[in-house]
Motif scaffolding. Structure first.
Motif, mmCIF file in Angstrom:
data_model
loop_
_atom_site.group_PDB
_atom_site.id
_atom_site.type_symbol
_atom_site.label_atom_id
_atom_site.label_comp_id
_atom_site.label_asym_id
_atom_site.label_seq_id
_atom_site.Cartn_x
_atom_site.Cartn_y
_atom_site.Cartn_z
ATOM 1 N N LYS A 158 0.811 -1.214 0.000
ATOM 2 C CA LYS A 158 0.000 0.000 0.000
ATOM 3 C C LYS A 158 0.847 1.268 0.000
ATOM 4 O O LYS A 158 0.415 2.309 -0.527
ATOM 5 N N ASP A 159 2.051 1.220 0.597
ATOM 6 C CA ASP A 159 2.848 2.440 0.759
ATOM 7 C C ASP A 159 3.290 3.021 -0.583
ATOM 8 O O ASP A 159 3.133 4.218 -0.839
ATOM 9 N N CYS A 162 0.532 4.716 -2.438
ATOM 10 C CA CYS A 162 0.250 6.086 -1.988
ATOM 11 C C CYS A 162 1.252 7.074 -2.564
ATOM 12 O O CYS A 162 0.881 8.191 -2.957
ATOM 13 N N THR A 163 2.521 6.682 -2.617
ATOM 14 C CA THR A 163 3.527 7.565 -3.204
ATOM 15 C C THR A 163 3.235 7.838 -4.677
ATOM 16 O O THR A 163 3.324 8.979 -5.139
ATOM 17 N N GLU A 165 0.303 7.734 -6.205
ATOM 18 C CA GLU A 165 -0.891 8.565 -6.349
ATOM 19 C C GLU A 165 -0.610 10.006 -5.937
ATOM 20 O O GLU A 165 -1.134 10.946 -6.548
ATOM 21 N N SER A 248 9.003 5.248 0.039
ATOM 22 C CA SER A 248 7.665 5.202 0.643
ATOM 23 C C SER A 248 7.739 4.734 2.094
ATOM 24 O O SER A 248 6.923 3.931 2.543
ATOM 25 N N LEU A 295 6.537 9.700 2.124
ATOM 26 C CA LEU A 295 5.560 9.451 3.189
ATOM 27 C C LEU A 295 6.131 9.666 4.586
ATOM 28 O O LEU A 295 5.456 9.384 5.575
ATOM 29 N N ILE A 303 -1.467 6.574 6.204
ATOM 30 C CA ILE A 303 -1.249 5.933 4.908
ATOM 31 C C ILE A 303 -2.395 4.978 4.597
ATOM 32 O O ILE A 303 -2.888 4.927 3.468
ATOM 33 N N TYR A 306 -5.377 6.978 3.475
ATOM 34 C CA TYR A 306 -5.227 7.454 2.095
ATOM 35 C C TYR A 306 -5.380 6.299 1.107
ATOM 36 O O TYR A 306 -6.060 6.417 0.082
ATOM 37 N N PHE A 307 -4.777 5.165 1.435
ATOM 38 C CA PHE A 307 -4.854 4.005 0.549
ATOM 39 C C PHE A 307 -6.294 3.504 0.418
ATOM 40 O O PHE A 307 -6.685 3.001 -0.641
ATOM 41 N N CYS A 454 -3.150 15.442 2.040
ATOM 42 C CA CYS A 454 -3.363 14.756 3.321
ATOM 43 C C CYS A 454 -3.764 15.669 4.464
ATOM 44 O O CYS A 454 -4.226 15.185 5.500
#
Length: 461
Positions: A158-159, A162-163, A165, A248, A295, A303, A306-307, A454
């Motif tokens: 997932k990390d 997020c980076t 996106e 990330s 992140l 995180i 957001y994910f 965020c």
């Protein structure tokens, strides 16, 4: 298993002899040569695709040579730990006094889990003598001419999603970087909408003799893999004319795995390592490339939130080490349980069961891992997981939501609700809503992107 002290007496020396670079036109191949005299020679390899537009001189470029040498200095850890020879002699490149100190600290802290789980009484001064046989060069660095462009290492979890996106909003040219591609890493790039042509794939090959010795009972254990990511991503960004490397890693990686100690499974994901690597690169390599984690100001809790809004990735992301070869969630390890828990405030219980293929919160065989993740036991699982406090916050919020919805609590949540940690954590369940860690290396433009996405455009006071 063979013992630490007897192995060190039998094999007192480790050699980093040299490395050879072959330019194959479209890629560079690097072979490292290590030896434990009397035991075995080792020749692991790396290969890096080259940019067709980059006209770099490789063999007489001191900056590039320093990168390749540095990657070898990280790679040697996997082979040194087989017998832990007390003396390491480096002939492949030069190290001055501050570099020796830097590398010894990385080895000692990066092998903290290895020493702990193998019950090795190592200390930072005597575990290794690091000797360089070459004199430092006075050749000038050759920094990149790149002004922009961002390389994003992808792990399949997932990390890095997020980076990706976040950075899609930055206006920067983006390329993704994968070591030894597998299902989840490739699917992440596909789901992101970024071009697969802009995905750079390096290949790392372990020497089979190391694997054979591990089976024979020689020492084995965790090494700081993210340090390999750091040096190899630096090489890749340099070869492809990119100005930034965006990791990330989050602030939660700074927490020790064993409470009250320096033993941290995620040491090479910590801000300490990030800052140390940033300084090492600037002082001893000079590529001009900025290495940072997008992140870093965030917690795992943030995180996960957001994910949860990135639904295109929910069925394809994978973080489970046990199931990585089959590209699945094993459903029985602490990493699976952690990701399940940290996402639980933001996705429905039913959706999480669909994603993981099992109901981990209803599995009482996971109780010990649950206790470790929530701090009921002092030692966290040796996995890349979030802090104890944010796991408690996530569970408390999930219990609150499920009770408001009049849904039955899963078995682990029902048990947890009766424990003192629940009463202590419930009032603090919103601690991570506006969390921000100011210890980071984000350039101003990237911090603006993170702040808008965020924090609604305004950082917490």
């Amino acid at each position: 298993m063979k013992t630490y002290e007897s192995l060190r007496k039998t094999y007192p020396v480790f050699l980093y002899k040299d490395h050879e670079i072959q330019d194959r036109g479209t890629e560079l191949s690097v072979t490292y040569h290590f030896e434990v005299p009397g035991l075995s020679c080792f020749s692991p390899t790396w290969s890096f695709p080259k940019s067709t537009s980059a006209a770099l001189k490789i063999h007489d470029n001191p900056t590039f040579q320093a990168m390749i040498f540095g990657l070898g200095m990280v790679e040697l850890i996997s082979y040194w730990k087989i017998a832990c020879p007390p003396k390491v002699i480096v002939s492949a490149g030069a190290l001055d006094g501050p570099q020796v100190i830097w590398w010894k600290e990385l080895y000692y802290l990066g092998l903290g889990e290895f020493f702990y789980t193998n019950q090795i009484p190592a200390d930072p001064d005597t575990f290794m003598e690091l000797v360089s046989e070459k004199e430092p060069s006075d050749k000038r660095a050759c920094p990149t001419e790149a002004k922009d462009g961002c390389l994003i290492p992808i792990g399949g979890g997932k990390d890095s999603v997020c980076t990706i996106e976040l950075l899609k909003k930055s206006g920067q040219p983006l390329k993704t970087y994968i070591i030894n591609p597998r299902g989840a890493t490739l699917k992440t790039v596909e789901a992101s909408g970024l071009s697969m042509k802009d995905s750079i794939h390096a290949k790392r090959t372990l020497d089979p003799r190391m694997l054979a010795l591990n089976k024979e009972g020689y020492l084995n254990g965790h090494t700081p893999f993210s340090a390999l990511v750091a040096f190899s991503s630096l090489i890749t960004a340099y070869l492809h004319g990119l100005r930034y490397i965006a990791l990330s890693n989050e602030s939660s990686a700074n927490e020790s795995t064993v409470a009250g100690s320096t033993v941290n499974h995620q040491y090479s994901k910590s801000f300490k390592f990030e800052l140390d690597f940033h300084r090492y690169e600037k002082t001893f390599i000079g590529s001009g490339i900025h290495y940072f984690s997008m992140l870093r100001p965030l917690s795992e809790f943030q995180i996960a939130r957001y994910f949860a809004g990135a639904s295109a990735y929910h069925d394809i992301f994978r973080s489970c080490n046990a199931g990585s070869r089959q590209d699945l969630w094993c459903g029985h390890c602490p990493k699976c349980l952690f990701v399940f828990l940290i996402l639980s405030p933001f996705l429905s219980h039913e959706r999480l069961v669909e994603i993981f293929g099992s109901d981990l919160a209803n599995d009482l065989t996971m109780k010990e891992d649950f206790e470790k993740l929530t701090g009921i036991q002092e030692e966290k699982p040796f996995e890349c997981v979030g802090s104890r406090k944010e796991v408690n916050a996530a569970v408390c919020l999930t219990i609150e939501r499920m009770e408001q919805q009049q849904k039955p609590l899963p078995a682990l949540f029902s048990w947890y609700q009766q424990q003192p940690v629940f009463a202590a954590s419930f009032p603090k369940r919103h601690d991570y809503d506006r969390y921000f860690d100011s210890a980071h290396l984000l350039p101003e433009a990237f911090l603006t992107v993170l702040t808008e996405a965020c924090y609604g455009g305004k950082l917490p006071c």
